[in-house]
Design a protein around this motif. Structure first.
Motif, PDB file in Angstrom:
ATOM      1  N   VAL A 127    -127.717 -13.169  28.254  1.00 14.12           N
ATOM      2  CA  VAL A 127    -128.204 -12.265  27.212  1.00 14.12           C
ATOM      3  C   VAL A 127    -128.219 -13.070  25.922  1.00 14.12           C
ATOM      4  O   VAL A 127    -127.187 -13.587  25.484  1.00 14.12           O
ATOM      5  CB  VAL A 127    -127.313 -11.020  27.063  1.00 14.12           C
ATOM      6  N   SER A 128    -129.393 -13.212  25.343  1.00 16.71           N
ATOM      7  CA  SER A 128    -129.540 -14.037  24.135  1.00 16.71           C
ATOM      8  C   SER A 128    -130.031 -13.172  22.982  1.00 16.71           C
ATOM      9  O   SER A 128    -130.452 -12.028  23.169  1.00 16.71           O
ATOM     10  CB  SER A 128    -130.504 -15.202  24.408  1.00 16.71           C
ATOM     11  N   MET A 129    -129.979 -13.746  21.776  1.00 15.09           N
ATOM     12  CA  MET A 129    -130.355 -12.943  20.607  1.00 15.09           C
ATOM     13  C   MET A 129    -130.796 -13.814  19.443  1.00 15.09           C
ATOM     14  O   MET A 129    -130.261 -14.888  19.219  1.00 15.09           O
ATOM     15  CB  MET A 129    -129.187 -12.052  20.190  1.00 15.09           C
ATOM     16  N   THR A 130    -131.807 -13.327  18.728  1.00 15.03           N
ATOM     17  CA  THR A 130    -132.151 -13.795  17.390  1.00 15.03           C
ATOM     18  C   THR A 130    -132.263 -12.538  16.542  1.00 15.03           C
ATOM     19  O   THR A 130    -133.312 -11.898  16.494  1.00 15.03           O
ATOM     20  CB  THR A 130    -133.477 -14.587  17.366  1.00 15.03           C
ATOM     21  N   ILE A 131    -131.171 -12.182  15.896  1.00 15.56           N
ATOM     22  CA  ILE A 131    -131.091 -10.906  15.169  1.00 15.56           C
ATOM     23  C   ILE A 131    -130.871 -11.134  13.676  1.00 15.56           C
ATOM     24  O   ILE A 131    -130.489 -10.205  12.957  1.00 15.56           O
ATOM     25  CB  ILE A 131    -129.986 -10.009  15.765  1.00 15.56           C
ATOM     26  N   THR A 132    -131.096 -12.343  13.200  1.00 14.26           N
ATOM     27  CA  THR A 132    -130.934 -12.781  11.813  1.00 14.26           C
ATOM     28  C   THR A 132    -129.460 -12.812  11.410  1.00 14.26           C
ATOM     29  O   THR A 132    -128.615 -12.195  12.044  1.00 14.26           O
ATOM     30  CB  THR A 132    -131.717 -11.928  10.796  1.00 14.26           C
ATOM     31  N   GLU A 133    -129.218 -13.522  10.320  1.00 12.78           N
ATOM     32  CA  GLU A 133    -127.839 -13.730   9.884  1.00 12.78           C
ATOM     33  C   GLU A 133    -127.138 -12.413   9.568  1.00 12.78           C
ATOM     34  O   GLU A 133    -125.936 -12.268   9.744  1.00 12.78           O
ATOM     35  CB  GLU A 133    -127.815 -14.641   8.642  1.00 12.78           C
ATOM     36  N   GLY A 134    -127.903 -11.424   9.078  1.00  8.67           N
ATOM     37  CA  GLY A 134    -127.298 -10.159   8.684  1.00  8.67           C
ATOM     38  C   GLY A 134    -126.937  -9.250   9.836  1.00  8.67           C
ATOM     39  O   GLY A 134    -126.327  -8.195   9.621  1.00  8.67           O
ATOM     40  N   GLY A 135    -127.298  -9.626  11.066  1.00  5.82           N
ATOM     41  CA  GLY A 135    -127.073  -8.730  12.196  1.00  5.82           C
ATOM     42  C   GLY A 135    -125.725  -8.857  12.866  1.00  5.82           C
ATOM     43  O   GLY A 135    -125.465  -8.181  13.869  1.00  5.82           O
ATOM     44  N   TYR A 136    -124.848  -9.710  12.312  1.00  5.36           N
ATOM     45  CA  TYR A 136    -123.578  -9.996  12.986  1.00  5.36           C
ATOM     46  C   TYR A 136    -122.371  -9.310  12.339  1.00  5.36           C
ATOM     47  O   TYR A 136    -121.244  -9.505  12.775  1.00  5.36           O
ATOM     48  CB  TYR A 136    -123.343 -11.513  13.049  1.00  5.36           C
ATOM     49  N   PHE A 137    -122.605  -8.524  11.304  1.00  7.47           N
ATOM     50  CA  PHE A 137    -121.535  -7.734  10.673  1.00  7.47           C
ATOM     51  C   PHE A 137    -120.365  -8.610  10.248  1.00  7.47           C
ATOM     52  O   PHE A 137    -119.212  -8.339  10.574  1.00  7.47           O
ATOM     53  CB  PHE A 137    -121.065  -6.625  11.624  1.00  7.47           C
ATOM     54  N   ILE A 191    -126.209 -19.546  12.241  1.00 12.70           N
ATOM     55  CA  ILE A 191    -124.884 -19.211  11.740  1.00 12.70           C
ATOM     56  C   ILE A 191    -123.922 -20.282  12.238  1.00 12.70           C
ATOM     57  O   ILE A 191    -123.934 -20.624  13.429  1.00 12.70           O
ATOM     58  CB  ILE A 191    -124.422 -17.837  12.263  1.00 12.70           C
ATOM     59  N   PRO A 192    -123.092 -20.830  11.354  1.00 17.52           N
ATOM     60  CA  PRO A 192    -122.102 -21.807  11.830  1.00 17.52           C
ATOM     61  C   PRO A 192    -121.216 -21.190  12.902  1.00 17.52           C
ATOM     62  O   PRO A 192    -120.719 -20.080  12.750  1.00 17.52           O
ATOM     63  CB  PRO A 192    -121.294 -22.123  10.564  1.00 17.52           C
ATOM     64  N   GLY A 193    -121.051 -21.918  14.010  1.00 18.52           N
ATOM     65  CA  GLY A 193    -120.236 -21.403  15.100  1.00 18.52           C
ATOM     66  C   GLY A 193    -120.781 -20.102  15.645  1.00 18.52           C
ATOM     67  O   GLY A 193    -120.038 -19.141  15.879  1.00 18.52           O
ATOM     68  N   ASN A 194    -122.098 -20.066  15.880  1.00 17.61           N
ATOM     69  CA  ASN A 194    -122.719 -18.786  16.256  1.00 17.61           C
ATOM     70  C   ASN A 194    -122.154 -18.209  17.550  1.00 17.61           C
ATOM     71  O   ASN A 194    -122.139 -16.984  17.724  1.00 17.61           O
ATOM     72  CB  ASN A 194    -124.247 -18.896  16.305  1.00 17.61           C
ATOM     73  N   SER A 378    -128.603 -12.200   0.147  1.00 10.39           N
ATOM     74  CA  SER A 378    -127.213 -11.736   0.180  1.00 10.39           C
ATOM     75  C   SER A 378    -126.520 -12.126   1.471  1.00 10.39           C
ATOM     76  O   SER A 378    -125.290 -12.212   1.521  1.00 10.39           O
ATOM     77  CB  SER A 378    -127.147 -10.219  -0.012  1.00 10.39           C
ATOM     78  N   ASN A 379    -127.301 -12.378   2.524  1.00  9.78           N
ATOM     79  CA  ASN A 379    -126.738 -12.887   3.771  1.00  9.78           C
ATOM     80  C   ASN A 379    -126.849 -14.399   3.875  1.00  9.78           C
ATOM     81  O   ASN A 379    -125.991 -15.051   4.479  1.00  9.78           O
ATOM     82  CB  ASN A 379    -127.442 -12.239   4.974  1.00  9.78           C
ATOM     83  N   ARG A 380    -127.892 -14.965   3.298  1.00  9.83           N
ATOM     84  CA  ARG A 380    -128.149 -16.399   3.462  1.00  9.83           C
ATOM     85  C   ARG A 380    -127.340 -17.265   2.486  1.00  9.83           C
ATOM     86  O   ARG A 380    -126.877 -18.340   2.874  1.00  9.83           O
ATOM     87  CB  ARG A 380    -129.644 -16.679   3.311  1.00  9.83           C
ATOM     88  N   GLN A 381    -127.189 -16.813   1.247  1.00  9.88           N
ATOM     89  CA  GLN A 381    -126.434 -17.615   0.291  1.00  9.88           C
ATOM     90  C   GLN A 381    -125.001 -17.891   0.776  1.00  9.88           C
ATOM     91  O   GLN A 381    -124.526 -19.026   0.680  1.00  9.88           O
ATOM     92  CB  GLN A 381    -126.409 -16.915  -1.072  1.00  9.88           C
TER      93      GLN A 381
END
Length: 493
Positions: A127-137, A191-194, A378-381
């Protein structure tokens, strides 16, 4: 004559585009993927298409999984063309189209039960994902945030999940109940250490409602880390028209991307995986050096040029790189402040890597846009810029350039460019950031008050001083003059 993309029209499309060497009808699903957007279809799906073209691993086709309302529209557009995608790869001296077919279905957002049943299918091994940086809470420190409203909602009602991680847990729980080995969970986000971040989210959510199940996941489920890279702009009418006019193909949602692509991954797939090493994927014991290099130099570079370009009314990324002040700003920032604190990467010269990044940013055919780079700051910075700032502060090093990047972001959120042109935001925290940026014109501390973004960096007296001076200079002198002062070494108070 224009060819409407479909399985039936592949022979006609072959006149202008490469087509699959395999029969898509013979594929079977082995991967469920959340986030069937442009990057996924230009990256993971292309690697699988390359592998399937060799005649191997046809039981690892992709089944897309929709969660967001926009995924329903994506499904309808792709279903209408038998889930085929035209990928247009563009380098400075080359443009080529290929039709990829590794996807066999997309499960719509309103088909939750069908999705959970598919996740429980023994044939699904990844199961894989590309849900953007903001999708990981995750918060500014990179930790999972169990108090997020969406997470709290899934924790209180795990039988009716709404988040990606809630759905994954439902699928894992069903597999456990049926005695089916768990699938591997693979993040493909920047994301580092995704892998670890994904594990923290999955186990963190499980722990809120079923601690025993959380322990079982920790003991039995693999979360490989990976580094993914390919510049892939959003699709608009421009791309659809180029494909139709230049290649005579009518595709509802084509993908345009650069020729370069990279995927570095840990080999942790106890349930099995496709033989991706045969088509260029690097399997390494430790992904961390590669991903840190990429996130700091490439993603950090994108974040650095986005806001001065926006303030100077520049629309395309290659145009920003053609602006002498912006290109020189990026080179000085990377050379003086970012690259020196990146640990060594196996068989890689970091300055050569940055030269490659410059070449990629300068590619005029991609049509990558400044609004895309500027969105979701706000998620990327906190992931791409502020970690470099934090690391330099910890070593007692100067941060003039990195503080300027933060000040440019703040100035951008004041809402108008240097010419007075209105800026359209694309950020979940836009309203709060806009209000704080306006207040920061007279009180710079107002923008640094977002602990979830700046974290410990905002506690640094040096950072607050450098940020305030850079922001005041931007308001007084404008973006171009401020960049000139930085380049001449005069942006220091």
């Amino acid at each position: 004559m224009t060819v409407k993309l479909s399985l039936a029209s592949l022979k006609d499309a072959a006149a202008t585009a490469a087509v699959p060497a395999y029969d898509p009808k013979n594929l079977t699903g082995g991967i469920v993927h959340f986030g069937v957007g442009n990057f996924h279809r230009a990256h993971q799906a292309v690697y699988l298409d390359d592998l399937f073209n060799t005649g191997k691993d046809h039981d690892f086709a992709i089944i897309g999984a929709g969660v967001m309302p926009s995924d329903a529209a994506m499904r309808e557009k792709l279903k209408a063309q038998d889930f085929l995608t035209t990928v247009v790869e563009q380098d400075n001296n080359r443009t080529a189209a290929r039709i990829t077919a590794p996807m066999v279905d997309i499960i719509a957002p309103d088909q939750k039960e069908a999705l959970i049943e598919k996740l429980a299918d023994p044939a699904i091994r990844i199961v894989s994902m590309t849900i953007t940086e903001g999708g990981y809470f995750i918060d500014a420190s990179g930790q999972f945030n169990p108090a997020h409203p969406a997470i709290a909602a899934d924790a209180s009602n795990p039988q009716n999940p709404e988040t990606v991680f809630g759905l994954i847990l439902a699928g894992l729980k069903e597999r456990k109940a049926r005695g089916v080995p768990p699938f591997t969970i693979m993040s493909c986000d920047n994301i580092p250490g995704n892998g670890e971040v994904t594990e923290n989210a999955v186990i963190g959510l499980a722990r809120l409602s079923d601690p025993d199940f959380a322990r079982w996941i920790h003991q039995n489920v693999a979360f490989p880390n990976s580094m993914v890279d390919r510049i892939t702009p959003a699709t608009g009418q421009r791309e659809i028209d180029i494909l139709r006019n230049d290649f005579n193909i009518d595709d509802n949602w084509p993908v345009f991307c650069e020729e370069f692509k990279q995927w570095v991954m840990e080999d942790k797939f106890p349930a099995g995986r496709p033989r991706l090493e045969e088509v260029g994927v690097q399997f390494v014991p430790d992904v961390a050096p590669y991903e840190l290099m990429k996130i700091r130099i490439l993603n950090g570079g994108h974040a650095a040029i986005a806001y001065p370009a926006a303030l100077l009314d520049i629309h395309f990324v290659h145009e920003a790189m053609e602006h002498p002040l912006i290109r020189a700003f990026l080179a000085k920032l990377e050379t003086d402040e970012i690259i020196p604190i990146i640990p060594p990467v196996p068989d890689t010269n970091l300055h050569d890597y940055f030269a490659l990044i410059e070449h990629r940013f300068l590619n005029p055919k991609i049509g990558d846009t400044i609004p895309r780079l500027a969105q979701d700051g706000s998620n990327r910075q906190p992931k791409f810029i502020l970690p470099s700032t934090r690391d330099r502060l910890a070593k007692g090093l100067e941060i003039v350039g990195l503080s300027l990047v933060s000040a440019l972001w703040c100035r951008y959120f004041a809402g108008t460019s240097d010419s007075g042109r209105e800026i359209v935001f694309n950020d979940a925290s836009a309203d709060k950031l806009h209000a704080a940026a306006l207040e920061a014109k007279d009180n710079p501390e107002a923008f640094l008050a977002f602990d979830e973004i700046f974290g410990e960096v905002s506690n640094s007296e040096l950072f607050r001083k450098r940020f305030a001076h850079a922001l005041a200079t931007l308001w007084k002198e404008g973006t171009a003059k401020t960049l000139e002062l930085y380049l001449s070494g005069e942006l220091v108070k």
